[in-house]
Design a protein around this motif. Sequence first.
Motif, PDB file in Angstrom:
ATOM      1  N   ALA A 228      -6.584  -2.868   1.614  1.00 55.38           N
ATOM      2  CA  ALA A 228      -6.377  -1.508   2.078  1.00 55.38           C
ATOM      3  C   ALA A 228      -6.221  -1.623   3.675  1.00 55.38           C
ATOM      4  O   ALA A 228      -6.930  -2.371   4.519  1.00 55.38           O
ATOM      5  N   PRO A 229      -5.399  -0.561   4.242  1.00 53.76           N
ATOM      6  CA  PRO A 229      -4.957  -0.760   5.489  1.00 53.76           C
ATOM      7  C   PRO A 229      -6.240  -0.412   6.437  1.00 53.76           C
ATOM      8  O   PRO A 229      -6.937   0.679   5.965  1.00 53.76           O
ATOM      9  N   SER A 230      -6.262  -0.487   7.531  1.00 56.00           N
ATOM     10  CA  SER A 230      -7.133   0.268   8.543  1.00 56.00           C
ATOM     11  C   SER A 230      -6.581   1.504   9.378  1.00 56.00           C
ATOM     12  O   SER A 230      -5.406   1.759   8.874  1.00 56.00           O
ATOM     13  N   LEU A 231      -7.515   2.191   9.888  1.00 62.00           N
ATOM     14  CA  LEU A 231      -7.067   3.626  10.273  1.00 62.00           C
ATOM     15  C   LEU A 231      -7.373   3.469  11.816  1.00 62.00           C
ATOM     16  O   LEU A 231      -8.494   2.944  12.235  1.00 62.00           O
ATOM     17  N   ALA A 232      -6.599   4.163  12.491  1.00 65.94           N
ATOM     18  CA  ALA A 232      -6.710   4.167  13.852  1.00 65.94           C
ATOM     19  C   ALA A 232      -6.815   5.614  14.345  1.00 65.94           C
ATOM     20  O   ALA A 232      -6.198   6.543  13.728  1.00 65.94           O
ATOM     21  N   ARG A 233      -7.586   5.822  15.537  1.00 65.45           N
ATOM     22  CA  ARG A 233      -7.961   7.314  15.824  1.00 65.45           C
ATOM     23  C   ARG A 233      -7.002   7.771  16.952  1.00 65.45           C
ATOM     24  O   ARG A 233      -6.918   8.882  17.467  1.00 65.45           O
ATOM     25  N   SER A 234      -6.063   6.900  17.337  1.00 64.22           N
ATOM     26  CA  SER A 234      -4.934   7.349  18.400  1.00 64.22           C
ATOM     27  C   SER A 234      -3.550   7.015  17.875  1.00 64.22           C
ATOM     28  O   SER A 234      -3.381   6.465  16.742  1.00 64.22           O
ATOM     29  N   THR A 235      -2.719   7.584  18.731  1.00 65.83           N
ATOM     30  CA  THR A 235      -1.274   7.202  18.229  1.00 65.83           C
ATOM     31  C   THR A 235      -0.591   6.615  19.497  1.00 65.83           C
ATOM     32  O   THR A 235       0.734   6.646  19.597  1.00 65.83           O
ATOM     33  N   ASP A 236      -1.312   5.805  20.376  1.00 65.37           N
ATOM     34  CA  ASP A 236      -0.755   5.285  21.635  1.00 65.37           C
ATOM     35  C   ASP A 236       0.420   4.387  21.499  1.00 65.37           C
ATOM     36  O   ASP A 236       1.265   4.263  22.038  1.00 65.37           O
ATOM     37  N   THR A 237       0.163   3.342  20.285  1.00 67.64           N
ATOM     38  CA  THR A 237       1.109   2.627  20.207  1.00 67.64           C
ATOM     39  C   THR A 237       2.630   3.027  19.738  1.00 67.64           C
ATOM     40  O   THR A 237       3.624   2.749  20.107  1.00 67.64           O
ATOM     41  N   ILE A 238       2.442   3.748  18.767  1.00 68.01           N
ATOM     42  CA  ILE A 238       3.667   4.971  18.310  1.00 68.01           C
ATOM     43  C   ILE A 238       4.209   5.567  19.397  1.00 68.01           C
ATOM     44  O   ILE A 238       5.462   5.496  19.735  1.00 68.01           O
TER      45      ILE A 238
ATOM     46  N   PHE B 298       0.704  -1.353  -0.022  1.00 67.97           N
ATOM     47  CA  PHE B 298      -0.073   0.029  -0.053  1.00 67.97           C
ATOM     48  C   PHE B 298       0.762   1.541  -0.070  1.00 67.97           C
ATOM     49  O   PHE B 298       2.177   1.149   0.606  1.00 67.97           O
ATOM     50  N   PHE B 299       0.269   2.312  -0.776  1.00 65.49           N
ATOM     51  CA  PHE B 299       0.978   3.570  -0.584  1.00 65.49           C
ATOM     52  C   PHE B 299       0.016   4.691  -0.981  1.00 65.49           C
ATOM     53  O   PHE B 299      -0.970   4.292  -1.277  1.00 65.49           O
ATOM     54  N   TYR B 300       0.377   5.983  -0.980  1.00 68.99           N
ATOM     55  CA  TYR B 300      -0.385   7.083  -1.138  1.00 68.99           C
ATOM     56  C   TYR B 300       0.039   7.459  -2.491  1.00 68.99           C
ATOM     57  O   TYR B 300       1.097   7.532  -2.696  1.00 68.99           O
ATOM     58  N   ALA B 301      -0.829   7.466  -3.644  1.00 70.41           N
ATOM     59  CA  ALA B 301      -0.642   8.014  -4.956  1.00 70.41           C
ATOM     60  C   ALA B 301      -0.466   9.609  -4.845  1.00 70.41           C
ATOM     61  O   ALA B 301      -0.551  10.340  -4.004  1.00 70.41           O
ATOM     62  N   GLU B 302       0.057  10.076  -6.017  1.00 66.91           N
ATOM     63  CA  GLU B 302       0.017  11.471  -6.057  1.00 66.91           C
ATOM     64  C   GLU B 302      -1.113  12.321  -5.584  1.00 66.91           C
ATOM     65  O   GLU B 302      -2.225  11.823  -6.183  1.00 66.91           O
ATOM     66  N   GLY B 303      -1.025  13.311  -4.700  1.00 63.76           N
ATOM     67  CA  GLY B 303      -1.978  14.107  -4.186  1.00 63.76           C
ATOM     68  C   GLY B 303      -2.750  13.523  -2.904  1.00 63.76           C
ATOM     69  O   GLY B 303      -3.794  13.731  -2.690  1.00 63.76           O
ATOM     70  N   PHE B 304      -1.703  12.550  -2.411  1.00 64.99           N
ATOM     71  CA  PHE B 304      -2.299  11.965  -1.111  1.00 64.99           C
ATOM     72  C   PHE B 304      -3.581  11.088  -1.339  1.00 64.99           C
ATOM     73  O   PHE B 304      -4.231  10.956  -0.208  1.00 64.99           O
TER      74      PHE B 304
END
Length: 544
Positions: A183-193, A155-161
Amino acid sequence: MARRQLIPVAQAHSSRVHSAHDEDTSHDSTEPLVDVSSVIPFAREEKPQGFIWCVDHGARKNYTRLGQRLAAVGDLHRDEATGHGLVLVRPDGTASHIGKGSQLAPLIVDRVSMRVVKEGKIVSELPTAAHLNAMLHAKAILDQFRPVDEVTRTFFYAEGFVPLQPGYNDFGPGNRILFLGEAPSLARSTDTIRRFLRAMPFASEADATNTVAAALTVLLRRQWLGEKPLVLITSTRSHSGKGTVTEFIRGVVPKADILYEAQDWPMQEQLQKQIRLDPDIGLVVFDNVRLDSAGGRATVIRSAFLESFVTNAEVTLASPGAGEPLRVENKYVVTVNTNDGAMSPDCMNRSLSIHLAPVGDVQDRPSDIGNPKLEFLPQNRERIEAELNGMIQRWIEAGSPLDQGVKYPMIGWARTVGGILKANGFEGFLANYGSRKSHDDPIREAISILGAAKPGKALRPMAWANLAVEHGLAKILFPANERDTPKGRERAIGRILTKNLEVVFEAQTDRKKYRLKLEGGFRRWDAGKNPHTRYRFLVLSGED
């Protein structure tokens, strides 16, 4: 006997067979187009079914009709990356290039019931080998398939995000991408990072935030071609986590491991071979780079290949022994990790610095996340990717604000990544840029030592040269042929200081930290006195 539609025998043996597909080239009915019961005994009770390749109609017409039939299955695409052939998507989600007639033949057998007819007679089940090979280069058949410029499982973001969607993504010519992953999932926090960052011995908040910036850059690697920084990971000692930080930055993206060498061509050869083996590579890793790897008595880690690689939008790799030359868009992020940390000025100016400074015995350092590299990252890789994607999504939802206050040579990248970090509460992005350049560039470090020794003092070149000798900086600042005479040292220091006028340096003594700007040159320094050359480190700020 049941009545049948027959073609007169005389007409069937004529030089041209008149059939339904003369009027409609797209007609691929399973009904027979020619009755051959009088010609081939086994066909008296069972007529040929499927696709009829009529030799008398010519190659162009047959190629077009066969292409339409094969394209209808949906698992074949036109390969724009090579300029010929097809891309086959297998049921297991992998893909392969179909570039030879021997590869095309089994696909036809599996998908189409075919008969080749010449002058009304069935002469074979498949076209000749010459036709099978020619079809893979002919527009008549290739134009029937959807074009694909790239096939990827990562997965990646194409031009224009714009995030890739599973399946066919059409972003226009040159950017038609077949994504075979999920497609990857989206997380609402950054706790793991944040748990990971707290467990690592970063030297400052800026180093931790820059680590997140590097991970975001890998996800957004298709943006800013030739305008992404080199990620420089340094440490005060071995086994402090440089490789762990690299793995965090990489995420799930395939990497190329390159052994740093004094000459450029072996490194090019390694990269060229690895990209051919895995086109999904997005990270190029130079691991454990040492000064002695550069050969001789090198004082800095330098490479013309490395310096140009991070600044070119398109990369051509043509190393002897690595096959055909390879031209690719510079979608890659480059990381270098080293304990020596002495990079060339060109590399330092284009670096995103991450510095580790562990305290005490590295092996005894406690960690509340277990082994970061062998346990935490493998167990949480997908969660970390979801949090990074969530950061990008929140930034987009906020209107994609840019960090207008950041200063960095690659300004497009810096403003965007800085904006994403700010939108998610990460502070200190690039705050160590000046200090790391001063520490990791030997020339800059030597100049900053001179500035810290005499801040605010306007001195003549000879005085600065004597001060350099006094502080043991002669070998760093002066060439061997000018090192042993006062006049030689005076000329050498003059050249170096002139090149660095208006540059801001981070410097420190045992008691003070300074931000200094070098100014000077030939001018009238004292009223009523003759003009002459002096240099001065203007104090911009200082703190205990």
